[in-house]
Design a protein around this motif. Structure first.
Motif, PDB file in Angstrom:
ATOM      1  N   PHE A  20      15.244 -12.976   1.157  1.00 16.52           N
ATOM      2  CA  PHE A  20      16.531 -13.616   0.880  1.00 16.52           C
ATOM      3  C   PHE A  20      16.885 -14.552   2.028  1.00 16.52           C
ATOM      4  O   PHE A  20      16.778 -14.166   3.191  1.00 16.52           O
ATOM      5  CB  PHE A  20      17.653 -12.569   0.781  1.00 16.52           C
ATOM      6  N   ASN A  21      17.323 -15.758   1.689  1.00 20.46           N
ATOM      7  CA  ASN A  21      17.950 -16.622   2.685  1.00 20.46           C
ATOM      8  C   ASN A  21      19.358 -16.101   2.902  1.00 20.46           C
ATOM      9  O   ASN A  21      20.118 -15.936   1.942  1.00 20.46           O
ATOM     10  CB  ASN A  21      18.032 -18.066   2.190  1.00 20.46           C
ATOM     11  N   ILE A  22      19.696 -15.821   4.147  1.00 25.38           N
ATOM     12  CA  ILE A  22      21.051 -15.382   4.476  1.00 25.38           C
ATOM     13  C   ILE A  22      21.751 -16.594   5.082  1.00 25.38           C
ATOM     14  O   ILE A  22      21.541 -16.935   6.250  1.00 25.38           O
ATOM     15  CB  ILE A  22      21.037 -14.161   5.410  1.00 25.38           C
ATOM     16  N   CYS A  23      22.525 -17.251   4.232  1.00 28.96           N
ATOM     17  CA  CYS A  23      23.089 -18.549   4.597  1.00 28.96           C
ATOM     18  C   CYS A  23      24.273 -18.865   3.692  1.00 28.96           C
ATOM     19  O   CYS A  23      24.559 -18.140   2.756  1.00 28.96           O
ATOM     20  CB  CYS A  23      22.012 -19.619   4.454  1.00 28.96           C
ATOM     21  N   SER A  24      24.922 -19.974   3.965  1.00 28.11           N
ATOM     22  CA  SER A  24      26.070 -20.404   3.171  1.00 28.11           C
ATOM     23  C   SER A  24      25.638 -21.168   1.928  1.00 28.11           C
ATOM     24  O   SER A  24      26.399 -21.297   0.981  1.00 28.11           O
ATOM     25  CB  SER A  24      26.992 -21.294   4.008  1.00 28.11           C
ATOM     26  N   GLY A  25      24.436 -21.730   1.970  1.00 27.19           N
ATOM     27  CA  GLY A  25      23.969 -22.554   0.869  1.00 27.19           C
ATOM     28  C   GLY A  25      24.478 -23.989   0.942  1.00 27.19           C
ATOM     29  O   GLY A  25      24.303 -24.764   0.014  1.00 27.19           O
ATOM     30  N   LYS A  26      25.106 -24.337   2.066  1.00 22.50           N
ATOM     31  CA  LYS A  26      25.681 -25.681   2.223  1.00 22.50           C
ATOM     32  C   LYS A  26      25.174 -26.324   3.507  1.00 22.50           C
ATOM     33  O   LYS A  26      25.265 -25.734   4.574  1.00 22.50           O
ATOM     34  CB  LYS A  26      27.203 -25.600   2.276  1.00 22.50           C
ATOM     35  N   LYS A  42       0.818  -1.211   0.000  1.00 25.16           N
ATOM     36  CA  LYS A  42       0.000   0.000   0.000  1.00 25.16           C
ATOM     37  C   LYS A  42       0.853   1.263   0.000  1.00 25.16           C
ATOM     38  O   LYS A  42       0.358   2.344  -0.264  1.00 25.16           O
ATOM     39  CB  LYS A  42      -0.927   0.005   1.217  1.00 25.16           C
ATOM     40  N   LYS A  43       2.113   1.144   0.320  1.00 23.67           N
ATOM     41  CA  LYS A  43       3.022   2.295   0.426  1.00 23.67           C
ATOM     42  C   LYS A  43       4.043   2.226  -0.703  1.00 23.67           C
ATOM     43  O   LYS A  43       5.077   1.594  -0.575  1.00 23.67           O
ATOM     44  CB  LYS A  43       3.751   2.300   1.779  1.00 23.67           C
ATOM     45  N   SER A  44       3.772   2.875  -1.794  1.00 20.80           N
ATOM     46  CA  SER A  44       4.626   2.745  -2.977  1.00 20.80           C
ATOM     47  C   SER A  44       6.037   3.299  -2.767  1.00 20.80           C
ATOM     48  O   SER A  44       6.957   2.917  -3.466  1.00 20.80           O
ATOM     49  CB  SER A  44       3.979   3.434  -4.169  1.00 20.80           C
ATOM     50  N   HIS A  45       6.230   4.160  -1.809  1.00 19.84           N
ATOM     51  CA  HIS A  45       7.548   4.752  -1.575  1.00 19.84           C
ATOM     52  C   HIS A  45       8.406   3.926  -0.606  1.00 19.84           C
ATOM     53  O   HIS A  45       9.522   4.302  -0.296  1.00 19.84           O
ATOM     54  CB  HIS A  45       7.391   6.172  -1.017  1.00 19.84           C
ATOM     55  N   SER A  46       7.906   2.822  -0.146  1.00 17.27           N
ATOM     56  CA  SER A  46       8.623   2.002   0.829  1.00 17.27           C
ATOM     57  C   SER A  46       9.034   0.677   0.214  1.00 17.27           C
ATOM     58  O   SER A  46       8.488   0.237  -0.788  1.00 17.27           O
ATOM     59  CB  SER A  46       7.735   1.741   2.043  1.00 17.27           C
ATOM     60  N   LYS A  47      10.002   0.038   0.856  1.00 20.02           N
ATOM     61  CA  LYS A  47      10.419  -1.299   0.435  1.00 20.02           C
ATOM     62  C   LYS A  47      10.710  -2.142   1.668  1.00 20.02           C
ATOM     63  O   LYS A  47      10.995  -1.604   2.752  1.00 20.02           O
ATOM     64  CB  LYS A  47      11.639  -1.250  -0.476  1.00 20.02           C
ATOM     65  N   ILE A  48      10.643  -3.435   1.484  1.00 25.56           N
ATOM     66  CA  ILE A  48      10.999  -4.355   2.572  1.00 25.56           C
ATOM     67  C   ILE A  48      11.894  -5.453   2.015  1.00 25.56           C
ATOM     68  O   ILE A  48      11.624  -6.005   0.951  1.00 25.56           O
ATOM     69  CB  ILE A  48       9.757  -4.952   3.269  1.00 25.56           C
ATOM     70  N   ILE A  49      12.956  -5.692   2.726  1.00 21.62           N
ATOM     71  CA  ILE A  49      13.859  -6.792   2.420  1.00 21.62           C
ATOM     72  C   ILE A  49      13.831  -7.698   3.648  1.00 21.62           C
ATOM     73  O   ILE A  49      14.188  -7.268   4.746  1.00 21.62           O
ATOM     74  CB  ILE A  49      15.289  -6.292   2.145  1.00 21.62           C
ATOM     75  N   TRP A  50      13.367  -8.904   3.457  1.00 19.47           N
ATOM     76  CA  TRP A  50      13.247  -9.864   4.556  1.00 19.47           C
ATOM     77  C   TRP A  50      14.384 -10.862   4.446  1.00 19.47           C
ATOM     78  O   TRP A  50      14.461 -11.634   3.491  1.00 19.47           O
ATOM     79  CB  TRP A  50      11.901 -10.581   4.468  1.00 19.47           C
TER      80      TRP A  50
END
Length: 174
Positions: free
Chosen positions: A117-123, A44-52
């Motif tokens: 984004f998964n914040i991980c090593s991927g292993k 609903k807020k076009s000027h905002s962003k979220i990175i999870w």
């Protein structure tokens, strides 16, 4: 920040951001509900962003003694002869706090769209191997007492994150 525990107990193996979540404890449920609320609100807020960012297992200096790494470091510091743990066959995704911090910085500064984004090593690495690596890094002679504790029923036996999306993003900004 989210948690890998948002995926819950239904998923095992490699976990991708696109997978549906099934949180199985109050901590993960509250994170998952917060994420869903924030993404709805941000639409609903076009000027905002979220990175999870979904954190997997983080380790580094000054970590709580309630973690595997923190407990091991305490045992080594106190010159204990042995370290009790589970059989050690679980596969987990550990990433050093310095890398975690760098990824969070890059996502915060350069990511321009709403994203998870998964914040991980991927292993997925066996706990026995990561503990052995930490012991070698500390140049310790402590012995691991495998099988002292049972496996936890609060998490899948094997799970780790896919970091393909994160790697692709990092590559795009370089």
């Amino acid at each position: 920040m989210g948690t890998c525990f948002e995926y819950g107990l239904k998923k095992e193996g490699l976990l991708k951001e696109s997978f549906r979540t099934y949180p199985s404890n109050n901590y993960a449920l509250s994170k998952d509900l917060l994420r869903k609320f924030l993404f709805k609100y941000i639409k609903k807020k076009s000027h905002s962003k979220i990175i999870w960012g979904r954190l997997f297992y983080v380790y580094g200096n000054n970590q709580s003694e309630n973690t595997l790494y923190g407990s091991l470091k305490k045992h080594i510091k106190n010159k204990k002869k042995k370290f009790n743990m589970s059989p050690g066959n679980q596969r987990r995704d550990y990433l050093h706090i310095n890398k975690v911090s760098n990824y969070i910085y890059l996502l915060t500064v350069y990511c321009k769209t709403n994203a998870i984004f998964n914040i991980c090593s991927g292993k997925g690495i066996k706990l026995s191997k990561i503990v052995d690596k930490w012991i070698k890094n500390e140049k310790s002679k402590i012995k691991i007492n495998f099988g002292y504790y049972n496996y936890s029923n609060k998490e899948p036996l094997h799970f780790w994150g896919s970091n393909n999306k994160l790697k692709s993003f990092i590559k795009s900004i370089n």
